[in-house]
Scaffold this motif. Structure first.
Motif, PDB file in Angstrom:
ATOM      1  N   LEU A  54      -7.765  -2.552  -3.395  1.00  0.00           N
ATOM      2  CA  LEU A  54      -7.249  -2.104  -1.982  1.00  0.00           C
ATOM      3  C   LEU A  54      -8.745  -2.193  -1.193  1.00  0.00           C
ATOM      4  O   LEU A  54      -8.681  -2.478  -0.022  1.00  0.00           O
ATOM      5  CB  LEU A  54      -6.842  -0.633  -1.959  1.00  0.00           C
ATOM      6  CG  LEU A  54      -6.239  -0.229  -0.622  1.00  0.00           C
ATOM      7  CD1 LEU A  54      -5.236  -1.060   0.007  1.00  0.00           C
ATOM      8  CD2 LEU A  54      -5.796   1.204  -0.834  1.00  0.00           C
ATOM      9  N   VAL A  55      -9.960  -1.476  -1.652  1.00  0.00           N
ATOM     10  CA  VAL A  55     -11.017  -1.320  -1.125  1.00  0.00           C
ATOM     11  C   VAL A  55     -11.651  -2.601  -0.711  1.00  0.00           C
ATOM     12  O   VAL A  55     -11.950  -3.208   0.342  1.00  0.00           O
ATOM     13  CB  VAL A  55     -12.153  -0.688  -1.948  1.00  0.00           C
ATOM     14  CG1 VAL A  55     -13.466  -0.715  -1.323  1.00  0.00           C
ATOM     15  CG2 VAL A  55     -11.599   0.956  -2.283  1.00  0.00           C
TER      16      VAL A  55
ATOM     17  N   LEU B 137      -4.324   2.577 -11.559  1.00  0.00           N
ATOM     18  CA  LEU B 137      -4.422   3.151 -10.366  1.00  0.00           C
ATOM     19  C   LEU B 137      -5.918   2.923  -9.629  1.00  0.00           C
ATOM     20  O   LEU B 137      -6.151   2.359  -8.547  1.00  0.00           O
ATOM     21  CB  LEU B 137      -4.243   4.489 -10.173  1.00  0.00           C
ATOM     22  CG  LEU B 137      -4.081   5.462  -8.943  1.00  0.00           C
ATOM     23  CD1 LEU B 137      -3.254   4.763  -8.111  1.00  0.00           C
ATOM     24  CD2 LEU B 137      -3.873   6.734  -9.146  1.00  0.00           C
ATOM     25  N   ALA B 138      -6.903   3.023 -10.584  1.00  0.00           N
ATOM     26  CA  ALA B 138      -8.098   2.695 -10.037  1.00  0.00           C
ATOM     27  C   ALA B 138      -8.373   1.266  -9.892  1.00  0.00           C
ATOM     28  O   ALA B 138      -9.198   1.050  -8.737  1.00  0.00           O
ATOM     29  CB  ALA B 138      -9.203   3.224 -11.368  1.00  0.00           C
TER      30      ALA B 138
ATOM     31  N   LEU C 290       1.994   1.897  -3.285  1.00  0.00           N
ATOM     32  CA  LEU C 290       0.995   2.462  -4.238  1.00  0.00           C
ATOM     33  C   LEU C 290       0.948   3.657  -4.015  1.00  0.00           C
ATOM     34  O   LEU C 290       0.425   4.481  -5.088  1.00  0.00           O
ATOM     35  CB  LEU C 290      -0.487   1.557  -3.701  1.00  0.00           C
ATOM     36  CG  LEU C 290      -0.672   0.279  -4.610  1.00  0.00           C
ATOM     37  CD1 LEU C 290      -1.936  -0.250  -3.960  1.00  0.00           C
ATOM     38  CD2 LEU C 290      -0.550   0.363  -6.070  1.00  0.00           C
ATOM     39  N   SER C 291       0.969   4.218  -2.824  1.00  0.00           N
ATOM     40  CA  SER C 291       0.963   5.825  -2.525  1.00  0.00           C
ATOM     41  C   SER C 291       2.159   6.431  -3.173  1.00  0.00           C
ATOM     42  O   SER C 291       2.013   7.651  -3.739  1.00  0.00           O
ATOM     43  CB  SER C 291       1.001   6.019  -1.029  1.00  0.00           C
ATOM     44  OG  SER C 291       2.395   5.574  -0.477  1.00  0.00           O
TER      45      SER C 291
ATOM     46  N   LEU D 276       1.045  -1.350   0.159  1.00  0.00           N
ATOM     47  CA  LEU D 276      -0.094   0.114  -0.140  1.00  0.00           C
ATOM     48  C   LEU D 276       0.888   1.245   0.077  1.00  0.00           C
ATOM     49  O   LEU D 276       0.576   2.294  -0.712  1.00  0.00           O
ATOM     50  CB  LEU D 276      -1.075   0.159   1.506  1.00  0.00           C
ATOM     51  CG  LEU D 276      -2.040  -1.157   1.405  1.00  0.00           C
ATOM     52  CD1 LEU D 276      -2.943  -1.100   2.456  1.00  0.00           C
ATOM     53  CD2 LEU D 276      -2.793  -0.853  -0.115  1.00  0.00           C
TER      54      LEU D 276
ATOM     55  N   ARG E  59       1.064   6.892  -6.664  1.00  0.00           N
ATOM     56  CA  ARG E  59       0.270   8.084  -6.951  1.00  0.00           C
ATOM     57  C   ARG E  59       1.133   9.149  -7.058  1.00  0.00           C
ATOM     58  O   ARG E  59       0.705  10.050  -7.837  1.00  0.00           O
ATOM     59  CB  ARG E  59      -0.747   8.048  -5.604  1.00  0.00           C
ATOM     60  CG  ARG E  59      -1.839   6.737  -5.706  1.00  0.00           C
ATOM     61  CD  ARG E  59      -2.525   7.062  -4.554  1.00  0.00           C
ATOM     62  NE  ARG E  59      -3.613   5.672  -4.420  1.00  0.00           N
ATOM     63  CZ  ARG E  59      -4.312   5.414  -3.612  1.00  0.00           C
ATOM     64  NH1 ARG E  59      -4.443   6.414  -2.508  1.00  0.00           N
ATOM     65  NH2 ARG E  59      -5.098   4.269  -3.557  1.00  0.00           N
TER      66      ARG E  59
ATOM     67  N   GLU F 195      -6.728   0.729  -6.557  1.00  0.00           N
ATOM     68  CA  GLU F 195      -7.793   1.072  -5.277  1.00  0.00           C
ATOM     69  C   GLU F 195      -8.898   0.485  -5.210  1.00  0.00           C
ATOM     70  O   GLU F 195      -9.181   0.289  -4.032  1.00  0.00           O
ATOM     71  CB  GLU F 195      -8.133   2.702  -5.726  1.00  0.00           C
ATOM     72  CG  GLU F 195      -6.999   3.977  -5.678  1.00  0.00           C
ATOM     73  CD  GLU F 195      -7.519   5.155  -6.164  1.00  0.00           C
ATOM     74  OE1 GLU F 195      -8.765   5.132  -6.649  1.00  0.00           O
ATOM     75  OE2 GLU F 195      -6.713   5.959  -5.763  1.00  0.00           O
TER      76      GLU F 195
END
Length: 762
Positions: A387-388, A380-381, A240-241, A237, A244, A384
């Motif tokens: 991730l959700v 990225l979507a 991933l940040s 995670l 971004r 995410e």
């Protein structure tokens, strides 16, 4: 429970896909999900760390396309790593479910074997007792026969007939004795065989216990593996940040490229306008040249005509010659101007072509960058979204673990700062950590320069809406329809927002509390389950505990009769763990509108008062109970669920509340009952044999929720005001102790009996 994969460790395998090599990959591990890109690829901790620590470098740092290709390859490998983690987590869940079923079957077999052993032991004991009685009877009989034999020997000399009869009787007695001895020896052999069987059963029981301990150790190892996977997930995670942030920088570069393209377009437009002006000037010069040439031709014709005319004078001929020379000079100068303008036009056209070529290259780069950016945004979507999904799976697993442990779940909600709470030159006392592990779960309080950190199942910031709070509670409410006992109660100091959380703002549809929203969900689900053959009956009761006295909030003669003021309501518990309040008003309901009417009626009857800390302070503990009885007409299955929603009175200090008279008695009663609740929680946390549930009406009423098999949730409400920091710290410390209590695994209530006429609270 989940056992370790491949002997307690994650299989190690070097991945050419991840490390960028060309070696062939062999799949050794859990089966991959159909359609995934990772196939049967396995990761080790070294592979993941190498992937996370890999520095992205391009051979040509000025080539944006090469950078995008490198970034695409790196994101693809990250995606493979994330999918592998998801597959591993799914396999671990399947293994956990499989081992759980095996453990349950083993426990069931062990229990059956223990029952069989106890029955066999009782049967053997009864046989031994019977054999002993027979042996004693035979011994008595033998002694008697011996005495008869002596008497017969003495009478032998007197009567021969009596002697013969005595001899015959003696022979029969000997036969009986031999028969008894044979029976005794066979009984001894049976006893020996039963003893051997008992020893073998004991050995089998020992082996079952060893197998159970082995399963427990495998469960512990699996929990450690899950913790390691969670840590590696946190690292992914964070990566991933970082991606971004890189995407944001690419968007900035894209914006600058757009600006440069706009400048080039403006320059192109200026050049085009300049070329248009030059073309107009060239056309005008050409028109002038053509006009002058026509004049020269006319003049030449006139000269020839004048030469033919002999009657013309030489002066006129000279003048005409002069004019002709002047016109020729003008024409030559205009031709030179036309050449210069043509050169300028050619240079402008070359410049325009270069500008068009540069604009085309920039536009091509812009389109390529836009395409790469859209791909990065899609990835990225997707990341995410995964991730959700992973977070929702983590919450589900966390709730499952809490249910298996039997812990009381605790949510923390911080109300917004009010106008009266604002204080100048005072630092912020409540903060929320933003790390990946603590986000939405941690809260920090600053008191006298010292920071106190707490972790709960969920923390709601002041900006959280009533809808967000209910979304986290909705699954627990749904359990009541499935036949579970559910208890949700709000705790906190006075003025911290407990009643707002439970009831909401009257007249505001979007600001409804947990109780109205829970009822709406239950009746909507009831309507949906009717298509599956379920039929539900709902019963509602509402009471308050005021000064250690139970008051019925739905009684029709509360204010009109003295009987209601003197009626004594008794709390009773039955053998099934249910709680009843005698003589309490019970109302059958069929819609949420009926319950809302009853809630408004109860709110008007509830005891409230004004203190220095709260204008509308609740002076009693409010208990809302909904009993649900469901019957499936097709399967004839019956479930009984209970939903308890409780708004506790707020704790307060006499020095701050300024209570006197009746308010003082109310405050003392509230603090005493909350203190009893604290004693019960401490006893449960220490696993003491005696838990003081009877010290107050509140704890005695909540006994099934705190010490039984119900699903229990506490919502601790906190005020962010600096003046309330001490009370907030006490509330959070109490909530942390509550969260550590284990009350037992929730049990679903199914029955085929008729519904009892009395009303249950637990």
């Amino acid at each position: 429970m989940v056992g370790p994969v491949n002997g307690g460790r994650i299989p190690r395998q070097v991945l050419s896909v991840v490390n960028g090599g060309q070696e062939p990959v062999m799949g050794v591990g859990p089966a991959s999900i159909a359609g995934s890109d990772c196939g049967a690829v396995d990761f080790t901790r070294e592979d993941v760390e190498a992937l996370l620590n890999e520095r992205i470098r391009a051979k040509n740092k000025y080539s944006l396309k090469e950078k995008c290709d490198v970034m695409t390859d790196y994101i693809k490998r990250l995606r493979i790593c994330i999918k592998w983690f998801q597959e591993l987590e799914g396999d671990l869940l399947l293994q956990q479910e499989k081992h759980g079923k095996m453990l349950e079957s083993a426990e069931k077999k062990c229990n059956d074997m223990e029952l069989l052993l106890s029955e066999k032991e009782e049967e053997l004991n009864s046989i031994i007792m019977e054999l002993r009685k027979n042996c004693i009877a035979l011994q008595d009989k033998f002694a008697k026969e011996e005495s008869d034999k002596l008497a017969a020997m003495e009478l032998l000399t007197q009567e021969k007939d009596a002697r013969l009869s005595a001899e015959r009787s003696h022979a029969s007695i000997l036969e009986d004795l031999e028969r008894a001895q044979r029976e005794s020896s066979s009984a001894n052999q049976k006893i020996l065989s039963l003893n051997d069987m008992y020893k073998r059963l004991q050995e089998y029981n020992t082996s079952l216990q060893q197998y159970n301990s082995k399963l427990q150790s495998e469960l512990n190892q699996t929990n450690e593996i899950l913790k390691n996977v969670e840590k590696e997930k946190v690292a992914v995670l964070e990566n991933l940040s970082n991606l971004r942030g890189h995407c944001t920088s690419l968007q900035d570069q894209l914006t600058s490229a757009k600006a440069s393209i706009n400048e080039k377009m403006k320059l192109k437009e200026a050049l085009a306008s300049e070329v248009g002006c030059l073309r107009l000037d060239l056309q005008q010069v050409r028109d002038d040249r053509d006009r002058h040439l026509s004049q020269v031709q006319d003049l030449s014709a006139e000269v020839l005509k004048y030469k033919e005319w002999t009657g013309k004078s030489a002066a006129e001929l000279g003048n005409l010659t002069t004019k002709s020379n002047e016109l020729e000079a003008t024409c030559s100068s205009q031709s030179n101007q036309i050449k210069e303008l043509q050169k300028k036009l050619a240079a402008a056209e070359n410049k325009l072509e270069m500008s068009d070529l540069s604009a085309f290259e920039i536009r091509t780069g812009y389109e390529e960058q836009k395409r790469v950016n859209s791909e990065l945004q899609l990835r990225l979507a997707e990341a995410e979204l995964k991730l959700v999904e992973g977070e929702s799976l983590r919450k589900k697993l966390h709730n499952t673990i809490l249910e298996l442990k039997g812990n009381i779940r605790v949510f923390c909600r911080v109300r917004p700062l009010l106008f009266d709470d604002a204080a100048e030159n005072e630092p912020k006392t409540v903060s929320f950590p933003t790390t990946t592990e603590n986000i939405d779960r941690g809260i920090e309080l600053l008191q006298n320069g010292q920071k106190h950190s707490f972790m709960f199942d969920k923390v709601f910031v002041p900006e959280s809406s009533q809808e967000e709070v209910f979304v986290e509670v909705s699954q627990l409410v749904q359990s009541a329809l499935d036949g579970y006992k559910v208890c949700i109660f709000a705790y906190g100091q006075t003025g911290s927002g407990k009643t707002h959380t439970m009831m909401g703002t009257p007249g505001n549809f979007d600001d409804k509390g947990l109780i109205p929203r829970s009822l709406e969900q239950i009746f909507e689900s009831r309507q949906t389950l009717q298509n599956q053959g379920w039929k539900y009956d709902m019963q509602v009761s509402m009471l308050e505990i005021y000064n250690e006295t139970i008051r019925d909030l739905l009684t029709t003669n509360r204010h009109g009769s003295t009987e209601s003021g003197t009626k004594q309501y008794a709390i009773k518990h039955d053998a099934n763990g249910n709680t009843y309040v005698s003589d309490l008003t019970i109302v059958d309901v069929r819609s949420s509108r009926e319950v809302s009417f009853l809630l408004n009626r109860a709110a008007q009857s509830r005891s409230v008062g004004k203190t220095q800390m709260n204008e509308q302070s609740s002076r009693s503990h409010f208990v809302f109970t909904l009993r649900i009885t469901g019957v499936n007409e097709s399967t004839e299955q019956q479930v009984q669920g209970i939903l308890n929603l409780i708004d506790l009175a707020g704790s307060e200090r006499l020095s701050k509340s300024g209570s006197t008279g009746d308010r003082l008695k109310e405050t003392q009663a509230i603090n005493k009952s909350l203190s009893s609740l604290s004693d019960v929680i401490f006893s449960l946390a220490k696993k003491e044999e005696h838990v003081p549930f009877r010290n107050s009406k509140l704890t005695y009423l909540l006994q099934p929720c705190l010490g039984g098999d119900s699903k229990t949730l506490m919502v601790v409400n906190v005020s962010p005001a600096p003046s309330s920091i001490n009370e907030s710290l006490c509330s959070l410390r109490f909530a942390a102790r509550v969260n550590a209590c284990e009350i037992g695994t929730p049990r679903r209530q199914t029955s085929v009996k008729q519904v009892d006429a009395r009303f249950s609270y637990g």
